[in-house]
Scaffold this active site. Structure first.
Site, PDB file in Angstrom:
ATOM      1  N   SER A   1       1.858   5.359  -2.013  1.00 45.04           N
ATOM      2  CA  SER A   1       2.003   6.053  -3.288  1.00 45.04           C
ATOM      3  C   SER A   1       3.020   5.349  -4.193  1.00 45.04           C
ATOM      4  CB  SER A   1       2.409   7.511  -3.053  1.00 45.04           C
ATOM      5  OG  SER A   1       3.594   7.576  -2.283  1.00 45.04           O
ATOM      6  N   THR A   2       4.035   4.713  -3.609  1.00 45.18           N
ATOM      7  CA  THR A   2       5.013   3.983  -4.428  1.00 45.18           C
ATOM      8  C   THR A   2       4.370   2.729  -5.003  1.00 45.18           C
ATOM      9  OG1 THR A   2       6.642   4.760  -2.803  1.00 45.18           O
ATOM     10  CG2 THR A   2       7.432   3.231  -4.482  1.00 45.18           C
TER      11      THR A   2
ATOM     12  N   LYS B   1      14.018   7.370   2.053  1.00 41.78           N
ATOM     13  CA  LYS B   1      13.563   6.408   3.071  1.00 41.78           C
ATOM     14  C   LYS B   1      14.719   5.645   3.743  1.00 41.78           C
ATOM     15  CE  LYS B   1       9.317   7.284   1.769  1.00 41.78           C
ATOM     16  NZ  LYS B   1       8.413   6.287   1.285  1.00 41.78           N
TER      17      LYS B   1
ATOM     18  N   GLU C   1      -0.605  -5.307   5.904  1.00 44.31           N
ATOM     19  CA  GLU C   1       0.712  -5.433   5.253  1.00 44.31           C
ATOM     20  C   GLU C   1       1.534  -6.546   5.906  1.00 44.31           C
ATOM     21  OE1 GLU C   1       1.247  -0.855   3.654  1.00 44.31           O
ATOM     22  OE2 GLU C   1       2.081  -1.383   5.593  1.00 44.31           O
TER      23      GLU C   1
ATOM     24  N   GLY D   1       6.074  -0.689  -0.133  1.00 45.46           N
ATOM     25  CA  GLY D   1       6.932   0.448   0.189  1.00 45.46           C
ATOM     26  C   GLY D   1       7.322   0.440   1.656  1.00 45.46           C
ATOM     27  N   ALA D   2       7.946   1.524   2.079  1.00 43.90           N
ATOM     28  CA  ALA D   2       8.337   1.669   3.491  1.00 43.90           C
ATOM     29  C   ALA D   2       8.435   3.154   3.812  1.00 43.90           C
ATOM     30  CB  ALA D   2       9.673   0.994   3.746  1.00 43.90           C
TER      31      ALA D   2
ATOM     32  N   GLY E   1       3.535   1.771   7.809  1.00 43.01           N
ATOM     33  CA  GLY E   1       2.257   2.132   8.402  1.00 43.01           C
ATOM     34  C   GLY E   1       1.920   3.596   8.282  1.00 43.01           C
TER      35      GLY E   1
ATOM     36  N   THR F   1       0.836  -1.200   0.000  1.00 43.08           N
ATOM     37  CA  THR F   1       0.000   0.000   0.000  1.00 43.08           C
ATOM     38  C   THR F   1       0.872   1.251   0.000  1.00 43.08           C
ATOM     39  OG1 THR F   1      -1.695  -1.145   1.268  1.00 43.08           O
ATOM     40  CG2 THR F   1      -1.772   1.250   1.330  1.00 43.08           C
TER      41      THR F   1
HETATM   42  C1  5RP Z   1       1.416   2.150   4.244  1.00 40.22           C
HETATM   43  C2  5RP Z   1       2.879   1.952   4.214  1.00 40.22           C
HETATM   44  C3  5RP Z   1       3.612   2.478   3.037  1.00 40.22           C
HETATM   45  O1  5RP Z   1       4.345   1.454   2.457  1.00 40.22           O
HETATM   46  C4  5RP Z   1       4.536   3.571   3.489  1.00 40.22           C
HETATM   47  O2  5RP Z   1       3.770   4.533   4.192  1.00 40.22           O
HETATM   48  C5  5RP Z   1       5.242   4.223   2.299  1.00 40.22           C
HETATM   49  O3  5RP Z   1       4.310   4.946   1.546  1.00 40.22           O
HETATM   50  P1  5RP Z   1       4.704   5.781   0.270  1.00 40.22           P
HETATM   51  O4  5RP Z   1       5.072   4.796  -0.793  1.00 40.22           O
HETATM   52  O5  5RP Z   1       3.445   6.543  -0.060  1.00 40.22           O
HETATM   53  O6  5RP Z   1       5.850   6.688   0.608  1.00 40.22           O
HETATM   54  O7  5RP Z   1       3.487   1.367   5.074  1.00 40.22           O
HETATM   55  O8  5RP Z   1       0.863   1.679   5.424  1.00 40.22           O
END
Ligand code: 5RP
Length: 219
Positions: free
Chosen positions: A30-31, A121, A103, A82-83, A95, A28
């Site tokens: 944006s990535t 990140k 996840e 993602g992370a 999260g 989950t």
């Molecule tokens: C969602 C997550 C996402 O992987 C984390 O927040 C990274 O998000 P993004 O890709 O938008 O930077 O853990 O619960």
């Protein structure tokens, strides 16, 4: 390159880890949204995806990709997600989007966790990003006091309810030297649904989007 472009690049790079015709675990954020779009554009045949959130489920279905319930699957070969932070051993804070529980469930089904992230990140020590913890509302104050005992300041995420109908505390001010030990400890606290530390379920591979291109790390 903008952060958005780096995310799109690692989203495309992750296609190399998908086996055509397989069932894939999908995270989950944006990535991951970029990855889902790249997957749909690629036309790669897929038996289905186990999704970690309502958000990703909607996006997968909007592209005509089949979503499979976790209960229908015994094992996944790959989970792509993602992370919010990732350290040099593949341990992560996740999260930020509030999907940490599902996840971790989908990551647990997978033999290989492929983390896709832009270079912002990558950290030496986890904790600058506030640690998300999903809690049952009755336990929120109690869990917050326990974090205060560890030097953390737990802030309820305002106006947010998880896909599981629970609350999220974002814990500020932690420098997490031993992610596995902290994850194990917080897992014991009554009322904690999931702590957003992924040390037991750390990444096996990280595709990091940098200004020099995508770098792959294997842990
Ligand atoms: C969602 C997550 C996402 O992987 C984390 O927040 C990274 O998000 P993004 O890709 O938008 O930077 O853990 O619960």
């Amino acid at each position: 390159m903008t952060q958005d472009e780096l995310k799109a690049e690692v989203g495309r790079a992750a296609l190399a880890y998908v086996t055509p015709g397989s069932i894939l675990g999908v995270g989950t954020g944006s990535t991951v949204d970029k990855f889902i779009d790249a997957l749909a554009t690629s036309g790669m045949p897929l038996a289905g995806a186990v999704s970690s959130s309502e958000r990703s489920t909607h996006r997968l279905r909007a592209h005509g990709l089949r979503v499979v319930e976790a209960a229908e699957v015994e094992r996944l070969s790959v989970y792509i997600d993602g992370a919010d932070e990732i350290d040099g051993r593949g341990c992560m804070i996740k999260g930020g989007g509030g999907a940490l529980t599902r996840e971790k469930i989908v990551a647990d089904l997978a033999e290989r966790f492929v983390c896709i992230a832009d270079e912002s990140k990558r950290v030496e020590v986890l904790g600058r990003f506030p640690l998300p913890v999903e809690v049952i509302p009755m336990a929120a104050a109690q869990v917050a006091r326990r974090f205060a005992g560890l030097g953390g300041r737990a802030v309820p995420r305002a106006g947010f309810v998880t896909d599981n109908g629970q609350l999220v505390l974002d814990v500020h001010g932690l420098a997490i030297a031993d992610p596995l030990a902290l994850e194990s400890e917080v897992n014991q606290w009554p009322g904690v649904v999931t702590v957003g530390l992924f040390a037991r379920h750390r990444a096996h591979t990280c595709l990091l989007g940098t200004s020099l291109g995508v770098q792959a790390f294997v842990f």
